[in-house]
Design an enzyme around this catalytic site. Structure first.
Site, PDB file in Angstrom:
ATOM      1  CB  SER A  91      -1.385   1.183  24.267  1.00 39.39           C
ATOM      2  OG  SER A  91      -1.141   2.532  23.949  1.00 39.39           O
TER       3      SER A  91
ATOM      4  CE  LYS B  39       2.447   3.419  25.877  1.00 39.55           C
ATOM      5  NZ  LYS B  39       1.375   3.424  24.869  1.00 39.55           N
TER       6      LYS B  39
ATOM      7  CB  SER C 252      -1.245   3.428  28.072  1.00 39.64           C
ATOM      8  OG  SER C 252      -0.814   2.737  26.922  1.00 39.64           O
TER       9      SER C 252
END
Length: 289
Positions: free
Chosen positions: A66, A69, A126
């Site tokens: 993640s 992101k 997230s």
């Protein structure tokens, strides 16, 4: 300071002494390294000078999870800056976006999310469904958005990163390095100081409910003000951490830890080590739980 962090820091200090206080420490001395494929990598950078203070496997390929992101948000911030979107712009959620695996906000196809909430959902929770919705809105498809992410990575100096999706969910073709993640962390603060506060948030309200984040270092260590955690099984537990206190500004990346607790303890140890370099340097201050 936790006992795990204390042990990590003690090991760091001993290894540095034995090696003549070099900035590169064998990774096996500071973090248990999983069986192949090896996951651990780390780097500490002085955000004011760009000087590398520590590294281990920092240019070896790793899965970003993640941390991906961060680039999704970079491109969304660019769209905000250019006026292409406002914080009130509604972003539609497609069936593809809604079908993403957790962590997510569980949108149904056809629903929308405004840009302001989308930013918070990405930085704090997230949310994978939101990441895909943002990518599709900005580029027409997630595939096209991933290509734009990779192009932006090259533009800002991330030499060894390829993005295949907007979320960081497993994809064998998506890879990065600890060094590249440090570059991205630095670029986000330098390019978008007006939006950087989003990475300091520990929660946000969505549909009347409080949504809590994953970054336990926020609020625990004075000076830590972001930015992003990540995990998939192939990557282990990853984090990019920003520290700004006592005249010191640092970016710390740790990838491949076996648990969030181990990852956080290692970040604390690396921060202690970096702050100890130089006379009169500040020490870490931990808030009471």
């Amino acid at each position: 300071m936790s006992s795990i962090a204390a042990r990590c820091f003690a090991t760091l200090a001993l290894v540095a002494l034995a090696a003549g206080c070099t900035t590169t420490t064998p990774p096996e001395a500071v973090l248990s390294v999983p069986a192949p494929p090896q996951k651990y990598a780390a780097i500490v950078v002085d955000a004011k000078t760009g000087k590398q203070l520590f590294e281990a496997n920092s240019t070896a390929p790793r899965y970003p999870a993640s941390l991906t992101k961060m680039m999704t948000l970079y491109l969304l911030f660019e769209a905000l800056d250019s006026g292409r979107v406002t914080k009130e712009t509604p972003i539609p959620v497609s069936a593809h976006a809604a079908s993403q695996a957790p962590t997510k906000l569980h949108f149904r196809p056809g629903e929308t999310i405004d840009v302001e909430t989308a930013i918070r959902a990405l930085a704090v929770k997230s949310a994978n469904d939101v990441a895909v919705a943002v990518g599709e809105y900005l580029a027409g498809s997630e595939e096209a958005f991933a290509a734009a992410m990779t192009a932006k990575a090259r533009q800002i100096g991330m030499r060894n990163t390829v993005f295949r999706n907007a979320s960081g969910l497993p994809d064998d073709g998506q890879h990065t390095t600890a060094r590249d993640m440090a570059v991205l962390g630095l670029a986000l603060r330098q390019r978008f100081p007006q939006y950087y506060y989003y990475f300091s948030a520990t929660d946000f309200t969505f549909r009347g409910k409080l949504v809590r984040g994953h970054n336990d270092l926020l609020g625990r260590v004075n000076g830590v003000d972001g930015i992003k955690t990540g995990y998939i099984r192939a990557s282990g537990f990853n984090i990019v951490t920003s520290y700004d206190a006592g005249g010191k500004r640092l970016v710390v990346v740790v990838m491949g830890a076996d648990s969030a607790r181990e990852r956080n303890a290692h970040v604390e140890a690396l921060l202690e080590r970096a702050l100890a370099q130089g006379a009169g340097a500040p020490r870490l201050v931990f808030n009471q739980p």
